[in-house]
Each structure stands twice: as structure tokens, then as C-alpha cells.
Design a protein around this motif. Structure first.
Motif, PDB file in Angstrom:
ATOM      1  N   VAL A   1      65.246 106.783  65.666  1.00 28.42           N
ATOM      2  CA  VAL A   1      66.233 106.055  64.858  1.00 28.42           C
ATOM      3  C   VAL A   1      65.565 104.871  64.166  1.00 28.42           C
ATOM      4  O   VAL A   1      65.791 104.628  62.973  1.00 28.42           O
ATOM      5  N   LEU A   2      64.730 104.135  64.899  1.00 34.13           N
ATOM      6  CA  LEU A   2      64.002 103.013  64.306  1.00 34.13           C
ATOM      7  C   LEU A   2      63.091 103.501  63.188  1.00 34.13           C
ATOM      8  O   LEU A   2      63.027 102.896  62.118  1.00 34.13           O
ATOM      9  N   TRP A   3      62.409 104.624  63.413  1.00 37.00           N
ATOM     10  CA  TRP A   3      61.488 105.186  62.422  1.00 37.00           C
ATOM     11  C   TRP A   3      62.230 105.584  61.145  1.00 37.00           C
ATOM     12  O   TRP A   3      61.793 105.263  60.045  1.00 37.00           O
ATOM     13  N   VAL A   4      63.368 106.248  61.292  1.00 39.19           N
ATOM     14  CA  VAL A   4      64.146 106.670  60.121  1.00 39.19           C
ATOM     15  C   VAL A   4      64.665 105.448  59.363  1.00 39.19           C
ATOM     16  O   VAL A   4      64.596 105.386  58.132  1.00 39.19           O
ATOM     17  N   PHE A   5      65.172 104.457  60.103  1.00 34.36           N
ATOM     18  CA  PHE A   5      65.654 103.233  59.453  1.00 34.36           C
ATOM     19  C   PHE A   5      64.534 102.573  58.652  1.00 34.36           C
ATOM     20  O   PHE A   5      64.709 102.211  57.487  1.00 34.36           O
ATOM     21  N   CYS A   6      63.358 102.407  59.274  1.00 32.95           N
ATOM     22  CA  CYS A   6      62.243 101.738  58.599  1.00 32.95           C
ATOM     23  C   CYS A   6      61.716 102.566  57.434  1.00 32.95           C
ATOM     24  O   CYS A   6      61.328 102.013  56.407  1.00 32.95           O
TER      25      CYS A   6
ATOM     26  N   VAL B   1      54.939 106.123  58.269  1.00 36.62           N
ATOM     27  CA  VAL B   1      54.947 107.578  58.424  1.00 36.62           C
ATOM     28  C   VAL B   1      53.973 108.021  59.509  1.00 36.62           C
ATOM     29  O   VAL B   1      54.315 108.838  60.367  1.00 36.62           O
ATOM     30  N   PHE B   2      52.742 107.484  59.494  1.00 36.68           N
ATOM     31  CA  PHE B   2      51.716 107.978  60.405  1.00 36.68           C
ATOM     32  C   PHE B   2      51.675 107.262  61.759  1.00 36.68           C
ATOM     33  O   PHE B   2      51.105 107.798  62.712  1.00 36.68           O
ATOM     34  N   LEU B   3      52.227 106.064  61.850  1.00 34.12           N
ATOM     35  CA  LEU B   3      52.313 105.342  63.120  1.00 34.12           C
ATOM     36  C   LEU B   3      53.771 104.944  63.340  1.00 34.12           C
ATOM     37  O   LEU B   3      54.138 103.778  63.137  1.00 34.12           O
ATOM     38  N   PRO B   4      54.614 105.870  63.755  1.00 36.82           N
ATOM     39  CA  PRO B   4      56.057 105.623  63.775  1.00 36.82           C
ATOM     40  C   PRO B   4      56.480 104.347  64.509  1.00 36.82           C
ATOM     41  O   PRO B   4      57.175 103.527  63.927  1.00 36.82           O
ATOM     42  N   LEU B   5      56.066 104.144  65.725  1.00 41.55           N
ATOM     43  CA  LEU B   5      56.531 102.968  66.464  1.00 41.55           C
ATOM     44  C   LEU B   5      55.822 101.702  65.999  1.00 41.55           C
ATOM     45  O   LEU B   5      56.468 100.718  65.628  1.00 41.55           O
ATOM     46  N   ALA B   6      54.494 101.723  65.988  1.00 44.84           N
ATOM     47  CA  ALA B   6      53.733 100.528  65.588  1.00 44.84           C
ATOM     48  C   ALA B   6      53.986 100.181  64.117  1.00 44.84           C
ATOM     49  O   ALA B   6      54.174  99.008  63.769  1.00 44.84           O
ATOM     50  N   GLY B   7      54.001 101.181  63.247  1.00 49.79           N
ATOM     51  CA  GLY B   7      54.242 100.929  61.830  1.00 49.79           C
ATOM     52  C   GLY B   7      55.631 100.394  61.565  1.00 49.79           C
ATOM     53  O   GLY B   7      55.817  99.497  60.743  1.00 49.79           O
ATOM     54  N   SER B   8      56.621 100.924  62.285  1.00 49.65           N
ATOM     55  CA  SER B   8      58.000 100.455  62.107  1.00 49.65           C
ATOM     56  C   SER B   8      58.154  99.016  62.563  1.00 49.65           C
ATOM     57  O   SER B   8      58.783  98.195  61.889  1.00 49.65           O
ATOM     58  N   LEU B   9      57.582  98.689  63.717  1.00 52.61           N
ATOM     59  CA  LEU B   9      57.676  97.312  64.206  1.00 52.61           C
ATOM     60  C   LEU B   9      56.916  96.356  63.297  1.00 52.61           C
ATOM     61  O   LEU B   9      57.394  95.249  63.013  1.00 52.61           O
ATOM     62  N   ALA B  10      55.738  96.773  62.819  1.00 49.68           N
ATOM     63  CA  ALA B  10      54.984  95.927  61.887  1.00 49.68           C
ATOM     64  C   ALA B  10      55.776  95.702  60.606  1.00 49.68           C
ATOM     65  O   ALA B  10      55.812  94.591  60.065  1.00 49.68           O
TER      66      ALA B  10
END
Length: 123
Positions: free
Chosen positions: A10-15, A40-49
Motif C-alpha cells: 500500500v505504501l509502495w502504490v501510494f508513493c 519502483v526498484f526499492l519499494p520500501l526504502a525508496g518509498s520511505l526516502a
């Protein structure tokens, strides 16, 4: 813990949607395409960043304009305080006044420079 994967998704789709709809001029630190690739390539780390570092300040729910955090402009020429790339004057009278003030300031600077030069040359 079985819902952790669902929360990350859900976080990944939102971001992902947030990066895509974000205004190019408001994205911070990296170009928008780099943020998109990170998410896209780092779903959790990229989304939080993205949420903590790249998201536009004052962006709406999807990163675009419309957030409630923007300060009201107190400038005489608010049309020049818009997003980058949108510097077209909205009010021709205000634009004419701005240009008149620029010309007056340039003439004043030229006059002062002529006086300084004449004084230095002994005239």
C-alpha cells in the motif's frame, strides 16, 4: 506480522502514484525520474526516502499543488512567486509597474556610476 507485506505494498502504490503526479519543479534533491526509479526498484526504502526527502513541500495528497502548507504571498508581484517555469505575469498593470521600477533602478545605478567615474577622473 502477516499484514506487513500488505502495508509495504500500500505504501509502495501510494508513493508510486505520488511520484508520478508530483510537480517536477517541487521535487526535492533528485530529479523526478530518479525518484520514480528508486520507488519502483526499492519499494520500501525508496518509498520511505520519497516521503521524507523527495516529496514536494506543501504538496497535496498526491504530491501536486494544493497543499495547505503554503504561505500566503505578501509580495507586490505575486505572479513572480509561482512554480518554476510559470513566471508569466497575470496582471499587465503589475508587470508594467515592475518593469518601470527596474528601469528606474537601472537609471539610478548608471547615474551613480557616472558620478563616481567623473569624481575619480577629477571632473
Amino acid at each position: 506480522m502477516p499484514y506487513l507485506g500488505l502495508l509495504v505494498m500500500v505504501l509502495w502504490v501510494f508513493c508510486l502514484i505520488d511520484v508520478i503526479t508530483a510537480d517536477d519543479g517541487g521535487v526535492r534533491f533528485l530529479p523526478k525520474i530518479v525518484w520514480l526509479l528508486l520507488v519502483v526498484f526499492l519499494p520500501l526504502a525508496g518509498s520511505l526516502a520519497w516521503l521524507f526527502a523527495g516529496r514536494p513541500v506543501g504538496g497535496g495528497i498526491w504530491g501536486g499543488p494544493g497543499g495547505g502548507n503554503r504561505r500566503a504571498s505578501n509580495s507586490v508581484f505575486p505572479e513572480y512567486e509561482t512554480r518554476p517555469g510559470r513566471q508569466a505575469a497575470q496582471n499587465p498593470d503589475a508587470d508594467a509597474e515592475f518593469l518601470r521600477q527596474c528601469r528606474e533602478r537601472a537609471e539610478e545605478q548608471r547615474r551613480l556610476e557616472r558620478e563616481r567615474r567623473n569624481r575619480d577622473l577629477g571632473f
